[in-house]
Motif scaffolding. Sequence first.
Motif, mmCIF file in Angstrom:
data_model
loop_
_atom_site.group_PDB
_atom_site.id
_atom_site.type_symbol
_atom_site.label_atom_id
_atom_site.label_comp_id
_atom_site.label_asym_id
_atom_site.label_seq_id
_atom_site.Cartn_x
_atom_site.Cartn_y
_atom_site.Cartn_z
ATOM 1 N N MET A 114 -29.442 -45.281 7.709
ATOM 2 C CA MET A 114 -28.507 -45.021 8.820
ATOM 3 C C MET A 114 -27.747 -46.292 9.164
ATOM 4 N N SER A 115 -28.477 -47.409 9.182
ATOM 5 C CA SER A 115 -27.852 -48.677 9.543
ATOM 6 C C SER A 115 -26.773 -49.046 8.528
ATOM 7 N N ALA A 116 -27.075 -48.857 7.249
ATOM 8 C CA ALA A 116 -26.090 -49.177 6.202
ATOM 9 C C ALA A 116 -24.870 -48.262 6.325
ATOM 10 N N MET A 117 -25.116 -46.991 6.617
ATOM 11 C CA MET A 117 -23.999 -46.046 6.741
ATOM 12 C C MET A 117 -23.119 -46.395 7.948
ATOM 13 N N TYR A 118 -23.754 -46.717 9.067
ATOM 14 C CA TYR A 118 -22.975 -47.004 10.286
ATOM 15 C C TYR A 118 -22.193 -48.307 10.145
ATOM 16 N N ARG A 119 -22.778 -49.242 9.408
ATOM 17 C CA ARG A 119 -22.101 -50.507 9.130
ATOM 18 C C ARG A 119 -20.803 -50.281 8.359
ATOM 19 N N ASP A 120 -20.879 -49.327 7.436
ATOM 20 C CA ASP A 120 -19.712 -48.918 6.651
ATOM 21 C C ASP A 120 -18.670 -48.231 7.522
ATOM 22 N N GLU A 121 -19.170 -47.327 8.386
ATOM 23 C CA GLU A 121 -18.269 -46.495 9.184
ATOM 24 C C GLU A 121 -17.659 -47.271 10.345
ATOM 25 N N VAL A 122 -18.446 -48.148 10.963
ATOM 26 C CA VAL A 122 -18.014 -48.906 12.141
ATOM 27 C C VAL A 122 -18.312 -50.389 11.890
ATOM 28 N N PRO A 123 -17.383 -51.099 11.226
ATOM 29 C CA PRO A 123 -17.652 -52.480 10.813
ATOM 30 C C PRO A 123 -18.068 -53.404 11.978
ATOM 31 N N LEU A 124 -17.600 -53.103 13.188
ATOM 32 C CA LEU A 124 -17.994 -53.942 14.332
ATOM 33 C C LEU A 124 -19.504 -53.920 14.560
ATOM 34 N N TYR A 125 -20.135 -52.831 14.162
ATOM 35 C CA TYR A 125 -21.595 -52.747 14.275
ATOM 36 C C TYR A 125 -22.241 -53.851 13.438
ATOM 37 N N GLY A 126 -21.679 -54.134 12.272
ATOM 38 C CA GLY A 126 -22.201 -55.204 11.427
ATOM 39 C C GLY A 126 -22.086 -56.555 12.126
ATOM 40 N N GLU A 127 -20.953 -56.759 12.800
ATOM 41 C CA GLU A 127 -20.769 -58.006 13.546
ATOM 42 C C GLU A 127 -21.814 -58.142 14.647
ATOM 43 N N LEU A 128 -22.076 -57.012 15.303
ATOM 44 C CA LEU A 128 -23.051 -56.984 16.388
ATOM 45 C C LEU A 128 -24.445 -57.353 15.859
ATOM 46 N N LEU A 129 -24.787 -56.840 14.674
ATOM 47 C CA LEU A 129 -26.092 -57.154 14.083
ATOM 48 C C LEU A 129 -26.209 -58.654 13.830
ATOM 49 N N ASP A 130 -25.110 -59.267 13.361
ATOM 50 C CA ASP A 130 -25.140 -60.707 13.091
ATOM 51 C C ASP A 130 -25.330 -61.492 14.387
ATOM 52 N N ILE A 131 -24.631 -61.071 15.446
ATOM 53 C CA ILE A 131 -24.763 -61.754 16.738
ATOM 54 C C ILE A 131 -26.206 -61.665 17.238
ATOM 55 N N VAL A 132 -26.759 -60.456 17.176
ATOM 56 C CA VAL A 132 -28.122 -60.252 17.686
ATOM 57 C C VAL A 132 -29.133 -61.055 16.853
ATOM 58 N N ALA A 133 -28.945 -61.089 15.541
ATOM 59 C CA ALA A 133 -29.884 -61.842 14.694
ATOM 60 C C ALA A 133 -29.824 -63.322 15.068
ATOM 61 N N SER A 134 -28.623 -63.833 15.332
ATOM 62 C CA SER A 134 -28.524 -65.262 15.640
ATOM 63 C C SER A 134 -29.088 -65.559 17.031
ATOM 64 N N VAL A 135 -28.848 -64.694 17.998
ATOM 65 C CA VAL A 135 -29.443 -64.872 19.334
ATOM 66 C C VAL A 135 -30.969 -64.810 19.242
ATOM 67 N N ASN A 136 -31.492 -63.838 18.497
ATOM 68 C CA ASN A 136 -32.945 -63.700 18.390
ATOM 69 C C ASN A 136 -33.580 -64.915 17.714
ATOM 70 N N ALA A 137 -32.881 -65.486 16.723
ATOM 71 C CA ALA A 137 -33.420 -66.681 16.058
ATOM 72 C C ALA A 137 -33.459 -67.846 17.047
ATOM 73 N N ARG A 138 -32.434 -67.963 17.895
ATOM 74 C CA ARG A 138 -32.400 -69.048 18.895
ATOM 75 C C ARG A 138 -33.448 -68.849 19.979
ATOM 76 N N SER A 139 -33.811 -67.596 20.309
ATOM 77 C CA SER A 139 -34.786 -67.373 21.376
ATOM 78 C C SER A 139 -36.165 -67.069 20.819
ATOM 79 N N GLY A 140 -36.446 -67.584 19.631
ATOM 80 C CA GLY A 140 -37.720 -67.322 18.969
ATOM 81 C C GLY A 140 -38.935 -67.577 19.837
ATOM 82 N N GLY A 141 -38.872 -68.613 20.675
ATOM 83 C CA GLY A 141 -40.003 -68.961 21.529
ATOM 84 C C GLY A 141 -40.356 -67.876 22.518
ATOM 85 N N ALA A 142 -39.359 -67.019 22.811
ATOM 86 C CA ALA A 142 -39.579 -65.984 23.826
ATOM 87 C C ALA A 142 -40.058 -64.668 23.211
ATOM 88 N N ALA A 143 -40.399 -64.699 21.913
ATOM 89 C CA ALA A 143 -40.744 -63.445 21.233
ATOM 90 C C ALA A 143 -41.945 -62.776 21.891
#
Length: 403
Positions: free
Chosen positions: A18-47
């Motif tokens: 589903m994620s791969a399909m939505y990324r294809d259909e709505v490219p902004l979703y892919g951008e959002l995933l990148d933003i969230v991955a980078s925020v989560n990596a920066r807040s690793g201590g709060a996991a």
Amino acid sequence: MTQFVSPDTLRARFSAAMSAMYRDEVPLYGELLDIVASVNARSGGAAPRDGGRLGEERHGAIRVGTAAELRAMRRFFAVMGMEPVDYYDLSVAGVPVHSTAFRPITAKGMEANPFRMFCSLLRLELIEDAGLRERAADILETRQICSSRLMELIAKAEEEGGLNHADAEAFLGEGLNVFRWHHAARVDARTYAQLHDAHRLIADVVSFQGPHINHLTPRTLDIDAAQSDMIAHNIDAKEQIEGPPRRACPILLRQTSFKALSETVSFGGDDAGAHTARFGEIEQRGAALTPKGRALYDRCLADARAAGGDYDAALRESFARFPDDLDAMRDEALAFFHGGQPITYEDFLPVSAAGIFQSNLGADTGNGAVTGGSAQDAFEDALGLAVHNPFALYRAASDDDAG
Ligand code: OOG
Ligand code: NI
């Protein structure tokens, strides 16, 4: 003995597809995933304790038109170990639907793969114009959202207790097709306009071949950081984060979204138009609250909404009454705990859901407002099952007798 593919594996594969399909259909979703991955990596201590599943975590949302469609979805998701949890009445927000969320109901299942699907059923009885109501019902009557092959595979899984490897492949492929976007509407431009005038959501549910996925939401550890990153990337984010304010000990769910895209639609012949439905959303999850904690949360939120003026300030002020440390939250039986840590809230919030619906409906909601009231019995009749009570699930997972 036949080897079955486990429901956990099916769910994980379906979620990834589903994620791969939505990324294809709505490219902004892919951008959002990148933003969230980078925020989560920066807040690793709060996991949180369940941080390990973060990279895989998302929920989706679909809207169906009839009881038969809802029941088919219930059976489809059950094959992947997902059961209906909670009932959400969205008519309080003027949206003519009511909903549940399909998800695994055990901590083990959530850990294996936490995919959830928020699923709304259109309430045709809330369309005022009798003629249009009948027309919409007729249009939905002839719609088949699942292929006959998919229905056969669901029945086979129910009868035999699972799907073998080859059947699982076919099930995933046919299943993914149900949620694809279709540019070609099933109705003509005039009917679309009439449905749209009654309520934009009615047009979204009735006009197309299937219940296209309307968003997929990754989970972030720091929604404020993700929100500012979205704005820095020029993404048209919603102004306000839904849910509780920022806290040292997060509770329930905070969500924000970016506005729906306008997509081209063909109505047969040379008629073309645009339809706005699909959007992006992110969320941060906190502690599951006991009924007592939830009642306090509801009061704090209601006070902030009634206050007028600067909403963020009102929210901070009203939530000052909600203890922001784990010992107090446990001692006062406000949240569910297991092994000294809060249990993560896995469900949704109707008021937030209403805010999310409204944000992607935009200003132009047609005649919009409906009043209906809760109709859980009718929903469960349509579903063919009672929904699980989320408090009972959290209580069963907790190691004290809170709530
Ligand atoms: C569903 C909105 C609810 C959430 O995260 O609260 C939802 C919809 O727009 O169909 O997904
Ligand atoms: Ni959502």
